[in-house]
Enzyme design. Structure first.
Site, short mmCIF file in Angstrom:
data_model
loop_
_atom_site.label_atom_id
_atom_site.label_comp_id
_atom_site.label_asym_id
_atom_site.label_seq_id
_atom_site.Cartn_x
_atom_site.Cartn_y
_atom_site.Cartn_z
CD GLU B 116 -20.25 -54.61 39.32
OE1 GLU B 116 -20.08 -53.73 40.19
OE2 GLU B 116 -20.28 -55.80 39.55
CE LYS B 245 -35.47 -42.51 48.75
NZ LYS B 245 -35.27 -41.06 48.60
CG ASP B 320 -34.73 -41.57 45.27
OD1 ASP B 320 -33.52 -41.80 45.52
OD2 ASP B 320 -35.44 -40.85 45.99
CG HIS B 410 -15.80 -59.73 37.77
ND1 HIS B 410 -16.16 -59.71 39.08
CD2 HIS B 410 -16.89 -59.39 37.07
CE1 HIS B 410 -17.43 -59.37 39.18
NE2 HIS B 410 -17.90 -59.18 37.97
#
Lengths: 415, 415, 415, 415
Positions: B116, B245, B320, B410
């Site tokens: 990113e 999750k 994870d 960005h």
């Protein structure tokens, strides 16, 4: 203890000495040299070496494995500032999986970058059963990336005027937005109001890129036009109604990125033989766990583990791993179909691309190529394969749950 | 096009020929050889080679970069079935970041595995400003991993009896649960009922492991005791009230894994100089975006981008990655503090460990060592550093948003 | 048009004249006399008359029906300031309904104050079918009213210290809280933190009162003790984590007031004969509508119309009608039971009482007496009957939905 | 105990005797006479008497107050089956309140049917302060009633075909829908998919009726057209994505019924004098309580007590009290405005009407007339006044909270 223990210490004398003596690592540690200026001064290769050396010296550790990578520092620089090497995540293959989509038709291996024991094996089992059921039928129901700036108006009357102005000036707004991008198309703008704050949710077609960055730049240009035309003030270019990387009902309900459904129909015999459970048992577990349990927990994820398959495929193929959050929204469906089982996954917010972002790195490219999904014209094909993979993962886990095998499966795989 | 196009084709004649001629790759493609049986027959090294070769032949691609890895196939086998190599994710460093926790005290580099653009640079800027404000004060408010099986009772009376039985038999239940693990301790069981389904949410202390697998095995053993003692039937070992999750209110409200708050207080001068915005502007953006915008979207993430920093640190350190979903829950707080700014992040469900899972792989170990967080006794220290990193990431992005720099940042970084 | 058109007009000259001439209605309209001071000056009967007269004169309307009431102004004054009369809501009876609770055992008529066409008829049908199935089995799983003040601490360390202090000083806190009430008992305090704000959710046993007011007063006293002992500042006596009269996951998950489950088991034959649908059809509708549809809409109400029966019974019996919001949370369950149907409603947040609030008024007392639920010692019995009524309402509507009769039923009843 | 204790007893001999002897009350109690058949046999007046007599005899109670009502049995029959009388709810007046809407302009008394001590007084105080700030500015941002049936398709391809068919056949669908109503207009249809279930959310303009029943009948007709044209099967006429009488994000985000914002701007001096708190204190409480506290609780109501004012006005004016659930969604906003306070309430799902439902009864008509809101052409005016009333209620309570007066206020009012 003692990580980074020397960072920032040493003070001015060491810094001056470092400069004098030309030891750039000491310069970094003293703060005289900025890590992000090194590429400019020394080139990206030496820049990466110096950053590693500084971190190693400060912390008394070695970054040998990190340094050992196929990624070239000059390639990395655009995506990853202060590059020092790579994180290497083990990659397993599941499949092949038969997919009957609009864009993906055939059999595909699924690359899964994961350290979750049993995940590849379980997904692989799911692929095999889906194949036996004739493959995963997949459709994309919607495809649009969103960005939602927040504007402050003077009062509710001004807010209504601003909303009206936007509706009446879609063309100049579109022109400004699309002027920032060669691929993006503005599809529409949805307004939402709270007090005198006006949120405008922009919807874009973003070609084969995931499109968040494209949408951000286009929306910024559009926002300037709106500010100028209405006097409303842009408070935040992202007002969180986008909603990016936060679980949100708006995405579960309305969708974001690609909204995909994958399904398979299995005969009773197949379910019993391969999942060691009856269709009725799987339906029962799905209702109690994925619908009732999730609802009672106030969850937005009405599924067992979408996020597991998504995280593994996202990392393997250079997607934005933080968008697993949005991908985790959605439903697993299990219904009687005659004596058999209708089984489906609905992913309203699957945000993926096959160009841009992390897709261009070496291992990521290979993983995309493995599925025939590298480059332009492939993002919908890729989304269909991912959804089919999620279907396989859900089917296998739901079967294991119904057959009472969950803990055992994990134990057998030695975690 | 054509991925896996030959997979499953060729049929019986080729399969027979493959066997006769001893070409295991053809054996895999014909289905005579199972990918997951190769390690047993040929050893993990050749197993990995054969799987790669088969996938390459089936799809007409090459997996050279994937094959070029520091991970040894025999090491990978326990975590990642059908291992073929690695996904390599570019790693950048942010920091050092000053942390004033209970367990982490000092300055730390943050390893961020991400593609990113601007994320490392922005987090780095945040670190620098947090340091200027005296560092991140961090506290862990709770620490427990949960697993919530669903039981079916005959009727509501039986459900109440089952609930009572569990309360009165905590000791044998605990004994069964803890008999499966050397580190886990059962802290308590919370009951929830819908109709005649009883969900029991087990809370465990899991040492320095993230603990999901430990909790699953322990709960399975406990569930057998409960089934036997009450006649209630275990419908699903995970009834989704865990909730793992999937974004869920129960985790936002009650917490899961480590519940951590990191905060910093900045003078008005510092905010203006370094963030180019006033405290009032940052507070205003935080309210409109992270509180009102998220609420209006029906979100469970009242923050800007927790998930970005979490995903990058999780991948770097072998956590994870699917649990970024749970980590993305939580609040960013911005309040006036005299003329200055009180700024905090609250992460109720930070699920991390420093042993087990993917932490033992080479690059992951190095990244943990970099922070002095490898191995036993380090998980709370690690959680504090992660939360401090999230604080830095939020502060920088909220500042950019308030100063109107988001799109520009960005763009400058070339994405 | 023109409502209240003269209010506030007339100005000083009229006011003076009013006083001089002794016309209190003009005094009210001019603002010289306050509506809420009239009872003190003129007594409640004349006070009510004067308020009506002023409103009538100001708006050119008549409040004849409003004035025609069994409620005596002096009785009303404590609950309803500026009393002018009554709203009269038509009352219908459903039942009798057979209830097999712990507290309610027997057959009960349900008083429903409603203008929703078909509601009484439909609930009545539901009662009859529940009776044919042997009656509603009902159990109360929890019973506690909550109030959650918000405290501001200096920083997270102070917050943790405050939290600890509270845990270690439960006795003085309890003493202060219970000192304000003759019936309330403090059951416990659950802490929640966001940044440096500490929410403390107090749980009370409140006897037969709904208990919100009792809990508020007790918590205020407790909060003063906590402020003094810790230096944390009380920011809001209700910090919305109570959560009162706003739909909230915390109530859906953890419960508030009385958490009640009512259930019935029906044979296949009975379902077919009386609901004109099969058990499988009702289960199918329940899954698609009450589980999947609600989830996709981001709802916290996984039922068809709990709120309808609750609103009607709440108004009839003097409950707080705004708490229908909390009561609307919960689940309708439909499951196969052999060839038959297991059907249940789970209401986690049923906030009712049989003393206090509006229960003491004449029609409300009669409606409570009708169920043998007036006064002390009856609130759990009443809660069981209400839940059984909700069960009847859900069963009937779900049957109509499954049989395709919804619109027709409404049409037939002429709305 | 013992309510309805004789109901259903007596059996056949008594029933026969009852008939023979002509005692219809015994006939009701024996089950030979149905309560809902009495109006047909005996007329509505005697029907009501007989039902009361039967309930009285069965339960040993008296329904004198219930029987003493201005509602005529023949009027009630259409709305309230098995009519026996009325529930009488005390009615207080707040105001006058100055409203500056598009439809409501002037000063209005607010009729509040409530037994919540302090509610009328507090709202009245709020009115007075809003007036001092120049009155409530109110706007309606959207106005549409929804109904969302669920259809089952064969598979996802059929679902996409059905969705397309609906888009391409809006005209025949509209014709069928609007053929059932003289006032309703179909504004659009929004599709949502989960697995092979297709939810179609119909949006209607419903004139001055709240419109739920109109929408139901129109949608049923439309659904028949869709079934016939596509082969999709109507599973439920309401698939809960409507969402009616259940709190739902879709309504908070997208709105339902009337979406209304009411606001006022107050000088610092006014806030201090009348609310005994500073604007900063009110903003602080609003953020901690209504935003952070609600969010942490997983609530969909970001306000203090919308439901209180809504319930009181809904009962007074014959609205559907169960729709307070939907009305309770929404936001209270408090922002600095120079040195003063900008204060607003945003109600996305205010579902009200001035014709139909319970509006036509005597006391309800008078309460509507009091505001100049009885009958056709008044529903938007009424919605604006209601929203202004909610604003007054929020302002007063938030002020009391900020000034630390909540518990005291309740105590003073003697509850």
């Amino acid at each position: 203890m003692g990580a980074a223990k020397r960072a920032g210490k040493g003070g001015a004398p060491r810094a001056r000495r470092a400069k004098r003596e030309g030891d750039p690592v000491e310069g970094i540690l003293s703060g005289d040299l900025k890590m992000h200026d090194l590429d400019g001064s020394f080139g990206p290769d030496i820049g990466a070496q110096l950053r590693r050396a500084a971190a190693e010296r400060a912390t008394g550790t070695r970054l040998r494995a990190v340094a050992s990578t196929v990624i070239r520092p000059d390639e990395a620089a655009k995506n990853t500032e202060n590059f020092v090497g790579a994180a290497q995540v083990p990659l397993g293959l599941a499949g092949p999986l038969r997919v009957q989509g609009e864009h993906a038709r055939g059999e595909f291996y699924l690359p899964l970058a994961t350290t979750e024991g049993a995940l590849v094996a379980s997904t692989n089992r799911g692929c095999s059963i889906v194949n036996a059921g004739g493959g995963a039928r997949v459709r994309i129901l919607a495809d649009a990336m969103t960005r939602a700036p927040a504007f402050v108006c003077r009062d509710v009357e001004h807010l209504m005027g601003t909303r009206r102005w936007v509706q009446e000036h879609l063309e100049p707004i579109r022109k400004a937005a699309e002027g920032t991008t060669s691929h993006g198309k503005l599809l529409g703008i949805s307004p939402y109001a709270v007090g005198r704050t006006l949120f405008l949710r922009f919807h874009y077609q973003t070609g084969d890129a995931m499109g968040m960055n494209m949408a951000t730049l286009a929306t910024e240009a559009a926002a300037r036009v709106i500010e100028k035309g209405t006097g409303a003030r842009l408070a935040a270019l992202s007002g969180n109604m986008c909603t990016d990387k936060k679980a949100a009902s708006i995405n579960l309900t309305e969708g974001r990125g690609k909204s995909v459904i994958a399904e398979v129909t299995l005969s009773e015999k197949l379910v019993k033989q391969r999942l060691h459970a009856t269709p009725a048992q799987i339906i029962d577990v799905n209702t109690r766990k994925n619908l009732v349990g999730s609802a009672k927990a106030g969850s937005l994820g009405y599924n067992a583990h979408f996020a597991n398959v998504l995280a593994a495929m996202f990392i393997a193929t250079g997607q934005d791993a933080a968008q697993v959050v949005d991908g985790s929204l959605g439903f697993t469906t299990a219904e009687a179909d005659g004596d058999g089982l209708y089984f489906a996954v609905s992913l309203p917010a699957l945000e993926v691309g096959t160009v841009g972002g992390g897709t261009r790195f070496a291992t990521q490219q290979e993983c995309l190529q493995l599925m025939g999904c590298a480059g332009a014209g492939k993002s919908r094909k890729f989304a269909e394969i991912v959804a089919a993979g999620v279907l396989a993962g859900e089917l296998s886990l739901m079967g294991a749950m119904a057959a009472g095998q969950l803990g055992k499966a994990h134990a057998r795989l030695g975690r």
